[in-house]
Design a protein around this motif. Structure first.
Motif: not given
Length: 790
Positions: A281-309
């Motif tokens: 639990i401790c290790a997963s929380w420390l490792v995933s927090r930063h990368h999840l934020r980056r992953l969310y940013r990529q997801i939002n980018t793909l949404r823009l591509l889907a809207d052809q922006q």
């Protein structure tokens, strides 16, 4: 990419997965073993239900696609091939098999008898009872049946005009329909046949060619209990198949390996679970927090591509300044490249889509909407609920277009159609909807038509199209035939269009350059026309046409020649006049064949008279299409040589309309005919639009005044003046004049007074069989030139 250390994103994912499994393990251990069984039961049941639904959906989808394919094949079958449906099906079998993936096709009569012999060997379920059930339902039906393998059979009623009803049945193996759903499933699927008591009778594996076997042993095996908790090794579900109450899906899963693994895992979880839980639990929380934020940013980018922006997506990605990169950084670089590729693809797709839409709905030659869009617009107007009492469909056909195509070439024909389309558009304006329906046929949808406007619109279109055209230095006068059908609620757009086309074809049969409005009687006329067409072909084969002659006399009633006329000696209807069959022969393209028969018969008659009456001429009418054809001159010379007649005894009658349609080509042909020694007469003179400047230069011998100018003499002063002027002009230009339709002595007196050369009509003789003409000539010779009166 710079030489930097790649910190694997897989390691991060493994840590997150470990944390998830640890938490899941502690939660699962909380539940009782029986609760786990219930969850497993639910999971397996849902899986099997989902798979059964997918299997049923694949059957329904296949049924719909087979139905659509076979109905399209039947609907697009040419009318000439409909009577021989079996031959058409055998001819198209390879194409249908490739397109539909069928394993077999068969045609059945209503009594269950097959029309294709030998046909495929199918299960006993495909019998007369099922065929009759499909026939009574009058809708497509499907049936599952098994022999050495299981197949889906689709039955489709076929009802064609003037054809017995048939049932077309297709076969597709179930492993071809649903096999793709089974390859990744860890279960076994059978087809179970049940009896009236819902007892299993036979089992058929879905995959493989295996004969059905007794289901009792399989049922016993599936219900056997074993293991430490007296659980059943096999989990199975018997699920229905829509439309087949006596056949079910049997989905079975072997749970022995699962139960063994679960027991072993439970022991391991009890030992390791508590020790790993906190650290994961401790290790997963420390490792995933930063990368999840980056992953969310990529997801939002793909949404823009889907809207052809694309610009916004590239701005969100930004630039990479990190020395060490991972998979998310690589994903960002790929996404940045993808924005440019998707932007180019989107622009190309939009361009192609617009072009495909244009090609699908518009005619590339004239840029007018095509038949599909025209029918759609008519149907939209019908479905809109608007008042359509003043709406109508107008169908316009370019007269004698095929002859222009043959003489000037297809490029000239295309140019002519393009110019005609422009003129029709200019004539109707922007309020009406114009389309090119096919070939040389155009359609106009008139949403609001007042009765007073109809004649104005028709005349405007006709006058615009009739304006002279110059194509390949040839001056052409184009006419059109038009048919109109008013819009009616409750009638489909296709039916209304067919009504307008029927009216148009009726107008063409009346000689073209005319307009007719559809009436219900036209449909019955069309049906009788089909019967007449078949009889005409038989008449040509059985030589039922007869040569008749009508005398042409001078003003002293002495016979100087004859006009060759055709009569049909029908075995049931008696002797038929030309107006009863010539228009149909013209539509069938047989006019030139009839002209050749008339020319042969006239030359044969002249050969008979050659020694007895060397000065008697016979004139033969020649259709404009035949006269303008390149092969006509060769055939004319061959016929004259074959019978050995004097060319001066033969006269060809052509219409004034032929001259005005293509004056240059007509003059060239006339000069070549004259070079052979054959005379030329202009028939029905005065009914067309000949120019006097052309008339004075025509190398013709005779003008025939149309009967319309003769019939009302001496009661119509206008007709008398016109006829007198024609006779005077013709004599001044050196032409002989023949007056047609002379029926009274007063008319003969008028013609004598105006120095007409020859007369023809019932006053002197009706058309008589060729063999009786010689009797008339002998009678005239015996009476020293006294007039013969029939």
């Amino acid at each position: 990419m710079p030489n930097t250390r790649l910190f694997s994103l897989a390691t991060k994912a493994q840590l997150l997965l470990t944390a998830f499994l640890a938490l899941s393990l502690l939660a699962l251990l909380y539940f009782h073993w029986q609760e786990q069984n219930r969850l497993r039961e639910t999971e397996l049941t849902e899986t099997k239900l989902k798979l059964a639904n997918q299997l049923n959906a694949s059957l329904v989808k296949r049924f719909q696609s087979d139905t659509s394919l076979l109905q399209q094949w039947v609907s697009r079958l040419p009318a000439a091939q409909q009577p021989n449906l079996v031959a058409s099906l055998l001819n198209d079998w390879a194409l249908l098999r490739t397109a539909g993936g069928f394993d077999g096709l068969q045609l059945y009569n209503r009594d269950g008898s097959a029309e294709i012999v030998p046909g495929p060997e199918w299960p006993a379920a495909i019998n007369a009872d099922w065929i009759n059930a499909v026939y009574r339902s009058n809708t497509p039906q499907f049936l599952l049946a098994c022999s050495s393998y299981c197949s889906q059979f689709v039955g489709i009623p076929i009802r064609l005009p003037q054809q017995p009803s048939r049932i077309m049945v297709s076969e597709t193996r179930l492993d071809a329909i649903s096999g793709h759903l089974l390859r990744e499933q860890e279960l076994t699927i059978y087809l179970i046949s049940t009896n009236a008591g819902n007892k299993w009778t036979q089992v058929f594996p879905l995959l493989g060619d295996t004969q059905g076997s007794d289901a009792g042993d399989l049922q016993t095996l599936l219900e056997t209990e074993s293991g430490p908790f007296n659980t059943r090794r096999f989990h199975h579900k018997l699920l229905p198949i829509p439309g087949t109450p006596d056949i079910h899906w049997l989905l079975a899963t072997d749970e022995e390996a699962y139960l063994t693994r679960r027991l072993d895992l439970l022991k391991l979880q009890l030992v390791v679970g508590l020790m790993v839980l906190v650290s994961v639990i401790c290790a997963s929380w420390l490792v995933s927090r930063h990368h999840l934020r980056r992953l969310y940013r990529q997801i939002n980018t793909l949404r823009l591509l889907a809207d052809q922006q694309f610009d916004q997506a590239r701005a969100r990605l930004g630039s990479r300044n990190r020395k060490r990169i991972d998979e998310l950084d690589l994903l960002g670089e790929v996404a940045a490249d993808l924005t440019y590729q998707l932007e180019a693809t989107a622009r190309s797709a939009d361009s192609r889509s617009r072009e495909m839409e244009r090609l699908a709905l518009y005619d590339p030659l004239t840029n007018l909407p095509n038949r599909n869009l025209f029918v759609y617009e008519v149907q939209q107007l019908l479905d809109s609920g608007q008042d359509i009492n003043r709406a109508a469909i107008l169908v316009i056909d370019v007269d004698k277009f095929q002859r222009i195509n043959d003489s000037l070439g297809h490029q000239s024909g295309d140019l002519l159609l393009s110019k005609v389309a422009d003129r029709i558009r200019a004539a109707i304006g922007n309020k009406d909807f114009c389309a090119r329906l096919s070939g040389n046929i155009f359609g106009v949808l008139i949403p609001n038509l007042a009765n007073t406007d109809l004649k104005i619109r028709i005349n405007k279109i006709s006058e615009m199209v009739r304006q002279p055209l110059i194509i390949k230095q040839q001056k052409l006068i184009i006419t059109v035939s038009m048919g109109m059908a008013p819009l009616e609620h409750g009638t489909s757009a296709m039916e209304l269009l067919r009504n307008a086309e029927i009216a148009m074809y009726r107008a063409k049969q009346q000689g073209g350059n005319s307009f007719l409005q559809f009436t219900p009687e036209f449909k019955s006329i069309s049906r009788s026309k089909v019967s007449l067409e078949a009889e005409i072909h038989r008449a040509l084969e059985q030589k039922e046409f007869r040569l008749y002659l009508q005398s042409k006399v001078d003003m002293s009633s002495t016979i100087r020649g004859f006009e060759a006329l055709c009569r049909w000696d029908h075995p049931d209807k008696g002797v038929l006049a030309p107006q009863d069959f010539v228009p149909v022969m013209t539509d069938l393209g047989l006019q030139s064949q009839l002209d050749k028969w008339m020319l042969e018969a006239a030359c044969r008659q002249l050969k008979t008279w050659q020694n007895l009456y060397p000065d008697v001429m016979i004139s033969v009418n020649v259709a404009s299409d035949h006269f303008s054809h390149p092969s006509f001159l060769t055939y004319l010379q061959q016929t004259i040589n074959r019978y050995g007649i004097k060319p001066g005894q033969l006269e060809l009658e052509i219409t004034e309309t032929l001259l005005m349609e293509n004056i240059t080509l007509a003059l060239q042909t006339i000069e070549k005919v004259k070079a052979l020694g054959v005379s030329i007469a202009i028939d029905d003179f005065g009914t067309g639009y000949s120019s006097l400047s052309y008339l004075k230069n025509l190398p013709v011998d005779t003008l025939k005044i149309d009967r319309e100018f003769i019939k009302d003499i001496p009661y119509d002063e206008s007709d008398m003046h016109i006829s007198a002027v024609i006779i005077f002009l013709a004599r001044q230009l050196g032409f002989k004049v023949v007056a047609e339709g002379v029926e009274t002595s007063e008319q003969l007196v008028f013609l004598k007074a105006n120095h007409c050369d020859l007369a023809q009509g019932y006053l002197f003789s009706k058309p008589i069989p060729a063999h009786k003409a010689m009797i008339v000539l002998e009678s005239q010779r015996g009476s020293s030139g006294q007039a013969f009166r029939a």
